[in-house]
Design an enzyme around this catalytic site. Structure first.
Site, PDB file in Angstrom:
ATOM      1  N   GLU A  78      31.893  34.382  16.970  1.00  0.00           N
ATOM      2  CA  GLU A  78      31.588  32.968  16.769  1.00  0.00           C
ATOM      3  C   GLU A  78      30.133  32.807  16.327  1.00  0.00           C
ATOM      4  O   GLU A  78      29.237  33.424  16.903  1.00  0.00           O
ATOM      5  CB  GLU A  78      31.802  32.259  18.111  1.00  0.00           C
ATOM      6  CG  GLU A  78      32.155  30.822  17.988  1.00  0.00           C
ATOM      7  CD  GLU A  78      33.659  30.560  18.201  1.00  0.00           C
ATOM      8  OE1 GLU A  78      34.013  29.395  18.282  1.00  0.00           O
ATOM      9  OE2 GLU A  78      34.459  31.501  18.265  1.00  0.00           O
ATOM     10  N   LYS A 120      40.373  25.763  29.452  1.00  0.00           N
ATOM     11  CA  LYS A 120      39.372  24.795  28.973  1.00  0.00           C
ATOM     12  C   LYS A 120      38.794  23.960  30.120  1.00  0.00           C
ATOM     13  O   LYS A 120      39.494  23.651  31.092  1.00  0.00           O
ATOM     14  CB  LYS A 120      40.011  23.842  27.950  1.00  0.00           C
ATOM     15  CG  LYS A 120      40.533  24.523  26.701  1.00  0.00           C
ATOM     16  CD  LYS A 120      39.458  24.840  25.690  1.00  0.00           C
ATOM     17  CE  LYS A 120      39.113  23.687  24.803  1.00  0.00           C
ATOM     18  NZ  LYS A 120      39.996  23.459  23.698  1.00  0.00           N
ATOM     19  N   ASP A 128      31.478  27.388  21.875  1.00  0.00           N
ATOM     20  CA  ASP A 128      31.785  26.219  21.062  1.00  0.00           C
ATOM     21  C   ASP A 128      31.057  26.367  19.726  1.00  0.00           C
ATOM     22  O   ASP A 128      30.033  25.735  19.483  1.00  0.00           O
ATOM     23  CB  ASP A 128      31.324  24.963  21.811  1.00  0.00           C
ATOM     24  CG  ASP A 128      32.084  23.741  21.355  1.00  0.00           C
ATOM     25  OD1 ASP A 128      32.979  23.895  20.508  1.00  0.00           O
ATOM     26  OD2 ASP A 128      31.783  22.640  21.845  1.00  0.00           O
ATOM     27  N   CYS A 177       4.723  -0.766  40.417  1.00  0.00           N
ATOM     28  CA  CYS A 177       6.111  -1.069  40.044  1.00  0.00           C
ATOM     29  C   CYS A 177       7.061  -0.409  41.053  1.00  0.00           C
ATOM     30  O   CYS A 177       7.076   0.819  41.179  1.00  0.00           O
ATOM     31  CB  CYS A 177       6.380  -0.540  38.638  1.00  0.00           C
ATOM     32  SG  CYS A 177       8.100  -0.735  38.141  1.00  0.00           S
ATOM     33  N   CYS A 192       9.034  -5.182  37.639  1.00  0.00           N
ATOM     34  CA  CYS A 192       7.778  -5.700  38.190  1.00  0.00           C
ATOM     35  C   CYS A 192       7.093  -6.698  37.257  1.00  0.00           C
ATOM     36  O   CYS A 192       6.057  -7.269  37.614  1.00  0.00           O
ATOM     37  CB  CYS A 192       6.822  -4.552  38.526  1.00  0.00           C
ATOM     38  SG  CYS A 192       6.132  -3.753  37.083  1.00  0.00           S
ATOM     39  N   GLU A 234      35.488  36.011  29.462  1.00  0.00           N
ATOM     40  CA  GLU A 234      34.178  35.594  28.934  1.00  0.00           C
ATOM     41  C   GLU A 234      34.229  34.112  28.597  1.00  0.00           C
ATOM     42  O   GLU A 234      35.304  33.517  28.548  1.00  0.00           O
ATOM     43  CB  GLU A 234      33.801  36.417  27.708  1.00  0.00           C
ATOM     44  CG  GLU A 234      34.712  36.217  26.519  1.00  0.00           C
ATOM     45  CD  GLU A 234      34.287  37.076  25.340  1.00  0.00           C
ATOM     46  OE1 GLU A 234      33.501  37.999  25.512  1.00  0.00           O
ATOM     47  OE2 GLU A 234      34.769  36.800  24.233  1.00  0.00           O
ATOM     48  N   CYS A 273       6.469   1.176  31.290  1.00  0.00           N
ATOM     49  CA  CYS A 273       5.991   0.057  32.094  1.00  0.00           C
ATOM     50  C   CYS A 273       4.561   0.390  32.493  1.00  0.00           C
ATOM     51  O   CYS A 273       4.279   1.503  32.946  1.00  0.00           O
ATOM     52  CB  CYS A 273       6.877  -0.090  33.328  1.00  0.00           C
ATOM     53  SG  CYS A 273       6.086  -1.000  34.658  1.00  0.00           S
ATOM     54  N   CYS A 330       8.434  -5.379  31.997  1.00  0.00           N
ATOM     55  CA  CYS A 330       9.271  -4.549  32.876  1.00  0.00           C
ATOM     56  C   CYS A 330      10.236  -5.441  33.662  1.00  0.00           C
ATOM     57  O   CYS A 330       9.801  -6.403  34.305  1.00  0.00           O
ATOM     58  CB  CYS A 330       8.368  -3.765  33.823  1.00  0.00           C
ATOM     59  SG  CYS A 330       9.274  -2.902  35.118  1.00  0.00           S
ATOM     60  N   LYS A 379      34.186  30.606  26.510  1.00  0.00           N
ATOM     61  CA  LYS A 379      34.718  30.217  25.200  1.00  0.00           C
ATOM     62  C   LYS A 379      33.603  29.470  24.476  1.00  0.00           C
ATOM     63  O   LYS A 379      33.238  28.367  24.875  1.00  0.00           O
ATOM     64  CB  LYS A 379      35.952  29.336  25.360  1.00  0.00           C
ATOM     65  CG  LYS A 379      36.564  29.025  24.039  1.00  0.00           C
ATOM     66  CD  LYS A 379      37.968  28.502  24.168  1.00  0.00           C
ATOM     67  CE  LYS A 379      38.626  28.402  22.808  1.00  0.00           C
ATOM     68  NZ  LYS A 379      37.809  27.737  21.805  1.00  0.00           N
ATOM     69  N   ASP A 389      43.064  16.723  21.861  1.00  0.00           N
ATOM     70  CA  ASP A 389      43.890  17.622  22.679  1.00  0.00           C
ATOM     71  C   ASP A 389      45.110  16.881  23.220  1.00  0.00           C
ATOM     72  O   ASP A 389      46.204  17.419  23.271  1.00  0.00           O
ATOM     73  CB  ASP A 389      43.074  18.195  23.847  1.00  0.00           C
ATOM     74  CG  ASP A 389      42.110  19.278  23.380  1.00  0.00           C
ATOM     75  OD1 ASP A 389      42.362  19.854  22.310  1.00  0.00           O
ATOM     76  OD2 ASP A 389      41.116  19.524  24.087  1.00  0.00           O
ATOM     77  N   TYR A 417      33.457  38.865  19.703  1.00  0.00           N
ATOM     78  CA  TYR A 417      34.446  38.923  20.782  1.00  0.00           C
ATOM     79  C   TYR A 417      35.705  39.700  20.439  1.00  0.00           C
ATOM     80  O   TYR A 417      36.619  39.751  21.244  1.00  0.00           O
ATOM     81  CB  TYR A 417      34.794  37.535  21.309  1.00  0.00           C
ATOM     82  CG  TYR A 417      35.323  36.531  20.301  1.00  0.00           C
ATOM     83  CD1 TYR A 417      36.494  36.757  19.592  1.00  0.00           C
ATOM     84  CD2 TYR A 417      34.638  35.338  20.099  1.00  0.00           C
ATOM     85  CE1 TYR A 417      36.971  35.832  18.688  1.00  0.00           C
ATOM     86  CE2 TYR A 417      35.111  34.395  19.191  1.00  0.00           C
ATOM     87  CZ  TYR A 417      36.282  34.658  18.487  1.00  0.00           C
ATOM     88  OH  TYR A 417      36.756  33.743  17.601  1.00  0.00           O
ATOM     89  N   ASP A 465      37.174  15.365  21.385  1.00  0.00           N
ATOM     90  CA  ASP A 465      38.059  16.521  21.572  1.00  0.00           C
ATOM     91  C   ASP A 465      39.195  16.201  22.525  1.00  0.00           C
ATOM     92  O   ASP A 465      40.338  16.580  22.304  1.00  0.00           O
ATOM     93  CB  ASP A 465      37.263  17.693  22.153  1.00  0.00           C
ATOM     94  CG  ASP A 465      36.285  18.256  21.148  1.00  0.00           C
ATOM     95  OD1 ASP A 465      35.507  19.131  21.511  1.00  0.00           O
ATOM     96  OD2 ASP A 465      36.311  17.789  19.993  1.00  0.00           O
TER      97      ASP A 465
HETATM   98  N1  5U1 Z   1      35.312  34.140  23.735  1.00  0.00           N
HETATM   99  C1  5U1 Z   1      36.358  34.189  22.910  1.00  0.00           C
HETATM  100  N2  5U1 Z   1      36.679  33.184  22.098  1.00  0.00           N
HETATM  101  N3  5U1 Z   1      37.759  33.610  21.423  1.00  0.00           N
HETATM  102  C2  5U1 Z   1      38.472  32.961  20.471  1.00  0.00           C
HETATM  103  N4  5U1 Z   1      37.202  35.218  22.783  1.00  0.00           N
HETATM  104  C3  5U1 Z   1      38.098  34.862  21.851  1.00  0.00           C
HETATM  105  N5  5U1 Z   1      39.147  35.522  21.343  1.00  0.00           N
HETATM  106  C4  5U1 Z   1      39.872  34.920  20.392  1.00  0.00           C
HETATM  107  C5  5U1 Z   1      39.551  33.631  19.932  1.00  0.00           C
HETATM  108  C6  5U1 Z   1      40.356  32.985  18.871  1.00  0.00           C
HETATM  109  O1  5U1 Z   1      40.937  35.519  19.864  1.00  0.00           O
HETATM  110  C7  5U1 Z   1      41.231  36.850  20.306  1.00  0.00           C
HETATM  111  C8  5U1 Z   1      42.601  36.867  20.810  1.00  0.00           C
HETATM  112  C9  5U1 Z   1      40.956  37.780  19.212  1.00  0.00           C
END
Ligand code: 5U1
Length: 764
Positions: A177, A318, A121, A436, A415, A117, A430, A412, A119, A41, A229, A37
């Site tokens: 998500e 990030k 993954d 050891c 030892c 909140e 070991c 090992c 982000k 980036d 979200y 990543d």
């Molecule tokens: N936690 C969070 N991730 N996320 C991704 N909130 C959040 N809001 C997003 C996105 C793309 O877009 C909002 C602006 C709706």
């Protein structure tokens, strides 16, 4: 003003566009990333910078001008009513300060309220509800067109199939998500391994791969989850005024919403939140790669609008790069506290997640083979918080012609003892035990660690010298060290030698739980040590426990029980304990008999007598006249007096005549197991033991830590979020959505007074 673009800049922009597009394709479409990543980036930001300096470089096909990638074929396409945007990124505090300034200044206010909140993954999706029913679920795709993965999303249990309201809105769209929790990911990969199938690189790829299954039955086996979200395209519902209130609304509609979300003020609030989430990142059940800040006021959000691919009112802050590519210079092995031999890749130094990494674990021999990591390979290295960095995969595109395979040595390296790998085990060990020096050093460091005996100042460098010079062989030897001996070691000043002697001395007074943990019994972590201390109340009682007796302790299974019995059966370990005690290591003994009340029926059921299920156990408890009589009865009496079948009678009599079984029962009775008449009074006697609490809001007199301490001391657990497994929610002032969820689920809610009463404290 138009400037001439230098040829080398035009060429570089083209290279970047091609590289980013190639990796977008691999990442978003094929789900097989070959670039970390952080590097992606970096390329993206370089192109953004070039385009900002020379706007004529921007072409419609530039990856900076689009949100995601093209959808895969196989699912029908869905056009999003409003585009599913991505977020602009900020990496440095300065970028967050600039974001806040851009928001604040046009509004002419000194500070702004933000909803914040983590982000997640995971995989962004949209769920459409019409008149309260889930009618469609779609992936983001390129932001305008996604894939209809409704059938797959419906298999995710966290996704509500309908809304709660009696008169639901005509339409609404919930965005969020799809995630795979860390533990589910580990489990999935273990299963893949057993089946000899391809392993997933990380939980996000596992979630994406699972959502793209054409057969929903496969998705259903994958343990995916969802966090909401955003709310979009609402018809027939008065929207609240703020983002946070919108999330509260989703909580009432039974959507999973992140429990870490908050409302903060001003840029200081943003940065403080970022740091607090960074600190707890590793303990979260899912992966996150930063935090998201959104202007809380929805009217203001609307006024601000969007730039290209992202809203102006939000930004993703990030975390520093967590993955990087480097070269494997060599692979050798390390010996752990329990003798586990771990292959370690020695790497060309690389900067990952804020530190320079030179070594990364390869876990075990099979992992090296499966990942096909060779000396000379370019590899992706990942560093997750404070966890030891690991080698994720080899970058096969870059494999040189000459590489060397790793071979596990037979002895090992420290030892010279034989390395043994038992059948069915992934780990080689070991066989030298505490002979050891490597194992001895690790055991001493564990003994002295903060959560064990907490001997401050006894670090790796000192332990190395103490062991290498033969000054310390066991943890008990630490208590024989004096100031002149310590002052004679390298890199220790007079003053810190006397501090260390003092720390060793004051550390002698500890708790039983810490002491048990410090012993380093294989498979006994901190939580198990607490359970054991609580149940046995004294070390001698624990040392004498039969394996079966240990099974009675909550959360202790066969492997842990066996490990404890083996540890105390070892003469050497018992001798060290005697020496530690005579050196003055001590703790308070206490035994809570009250907690061990149960009913005879439950106890008989727990004994798992062959052929005796819960209902026969219930009948025996009611008619036998007590455990003692039952233990003395022969098969004939059991058949005639208690009306048992000939087989059941034989089984019960056989069970109780076995001296081993009798010993276990006697031991449990000695430890305070007693029987009450009814299940209710047994539960009343130990109202906290084994129960899960959630704390929310501020209590008038108790801090969160104090309340937690009380619960744990009585054998309960504290969880971070409300679920079906929650037994009590303790709510104070300004309790938020956890209280709403508890009310929703009908979970008992206690105020401070109620909580103290439950704990058996006097509240007058
Ligand atoms: N936690 C969070 N991730 N996320 C991704 N909130 C959040 N809001 C997003 C996105 C793309 O877009 C909002 C602006 C709706």
């Amino acid at each position: 003003m138009d400037r001439t673009i230098p040829t080398n800049v035009i060429k570089r922009a083209r290279e970047l566009r091609e590289a980013i597009e190639l990796h977008n394709y691999r990442y978003y479409v094929l789900d097989a990333p070959t670039l970390p990543d952080a590097e992606y980036d970096r390329l993206f930001r370089e192109l953004q910078e070039l385009e900002a300096n020379y706007p004529r470089l921007i072409v419609p096909e530039s990856p900076t001008q689009r949100v995601g990638s093209v959808p895969l074929s196989g699912f029908s396409q869905v056009t999003h009513r409003t585009p599913m945007l991505s977020l602009n990124n900020a990496f440095e505090d300065e970028e967050v300060i600039a974001f806040d300034r851009r928001i604040r200044e046009p509004l002419g206010v000194s500070d702004v309220e933000y909803a914040v909140e983590p982000k997640f993954d995971g995989v962004a999706i949209s769920l459409t509800y019409q008149t309260g029913l889930l009618v469609q679920g779609a992936t983001r795709g390129d932001g305008h067109t996604g894939e209809d993965v409704s059938a797959n999303l419906r298999t995710i249990k966290a996704v509500p199939l309908r809304l709660q309201a009696d008169s639901p809105p005509a339409r609404l769209e919930v965005r969020g998500e799809v995630l795979m929790l860390k533990r589910d990911f580990e489990q999935l990969n273990r299963a893949q391994e057993r089946k000899g199938e391809k392993l997933f690189v990380n939980p996000r790829n596992a979630a994406a791969g699972s959502l793209r299954q054409l057969d929903p039955r496969i998705t259903a086996t994958r343990h995916l989850t969802f966090l909401a979200y955003a709310l979009e395209g609402v018809e027939g519902l008065d929207l609240p005024q703020t983002h946070s209130a919108m999330m509260d609304y989703l909580v009432t509609q039974k959507f999973p919403v992140c429990v870490e979300r908050k409302v903060v003020r001003g840029v200081q609030g943003l940065l403080k939140y970022y740091r607090s989430i960074s600190a707890k990142r590793d303990s979260l059940p899912y992966h996150i790669d930063g935090v998201v800040y959104k202007v809380n006021d929805l009217r203001r959000q609307e006024q601000m609008g969007f730039v290209a691919r992202a809203p102006r009112f939000a930004v993703a802050h990030k975390f520093p790069a967590q993955e990087a590519v480097t070269e494997v210079l060599d692979i050798d092995v390390q010996v752990g506290r329990t003798g586990a031999i771990t292959p370690v890749a020695r790497l060309r130094p690389v900067f990952v997640g804020g530190v320079t990494v030179t070594n990364a674990t390869l876990h075990n021999e099979d992992e090296v083979r499966r990942k096909d990591i060779r000396i000379g390979d370019s590899v992706i290295v990942r560093r997750a918080g404070d966890v030891i960095p690991e080698v994720v995969s080899a970058v096969l595109d870059r494999r040189p012609a000459e590489t060397r395979e790793f071979t596990m040595s037979k002895s090992c390296p420290i030892c010279g003892s034989t390395i043994i790998r038992l059948p069915g085990e992934a780990v080689a060990r070991c066989s030298g035990g505490l002979y050891c020096p490597a194992q001895r050093k690790q055991a001493l460091l564990h003994f002295a660690s903060r959560r064990a005996m907490d001997i401050q100042g006894l670090g790796e460098k000192l332990v190395d010298q103490l062991v290498d010079k033969g000054l310390v062989k066991t943890s008990a030897d630490l208590y024989l060290l004096d100031q002149p001996t310590l002052a004679g070691l390298e890199r220790i000043a007079e003053l810190s030698a006397s501090h260390l002697v003092q720390a060793i001395e004051t550390g002698k007074k500890t708790t039983l739980a810490r002491f048990i943990y410090a012993l380093g019994i294989p498979n006994v972590g901190e939580a198990t040590a607490k359970e054991l201390a609580h149940f046995f109340g004294g070390l001698d009682r624990l040392m004498q426990a039969h394996e079966q007796t240990l099974h009675y302790v909550p959360d202790i299974g066969s492997e842990v029980a066996r490990s404890i019995v083996q540890f105390f059966a070892e003469r050497h370990n018992r001798e060290v304990i005697v020496q530690l005690r005579s050196a003055g290591v001590r703790w308070e003994e206490d035994q809570r008999e009250k907690d061990k009340q149960t009913t005879l029926a439950r106890f008989l059921d727990w004994l798992a007598i062959p052929g005796i299920g819960p209902s026969t156990a219930e009948r025996l408890a009611d008619t036998s006249g007590g455990l003692e009589r039952l233990m003395q009865a022969d098969a004939q009496a059991l058949r005639q007096e208690l009306d048992l079948s000939p087989n059941a009678a034989k089984s019960v009599a056989g069970y109780f005549s076995n001296p081993q079984n009798r010993n276990v029962i006697e031991q449990l009775l000695d430890l305070g197991v007693t029987f009450t008449k009814s299940a209710e009074s047994a539960d009343k006697a130990s109202p906290v033991r084994g129960k899960t609490f959630v704390l929310t809001g501020t209590l008038p007199n108790l801090t969160r830590e104090e309340a937690k301490g009380k619960i744990e001391a009585m054998g309960g657990k504290v969880a971070g979020s409300v679920s079906g497994k929650t037994d009590y929610v303790v709510a104070g002032a300004e309790a938020g959505s956890k209280l709403v969820q508890a009310q929703d689920l009908g979970i008992p809610i206690l105020d401070e007074e109620g909580f103290k009463k439950l704990m058996g404290e006097n509240t007058q």
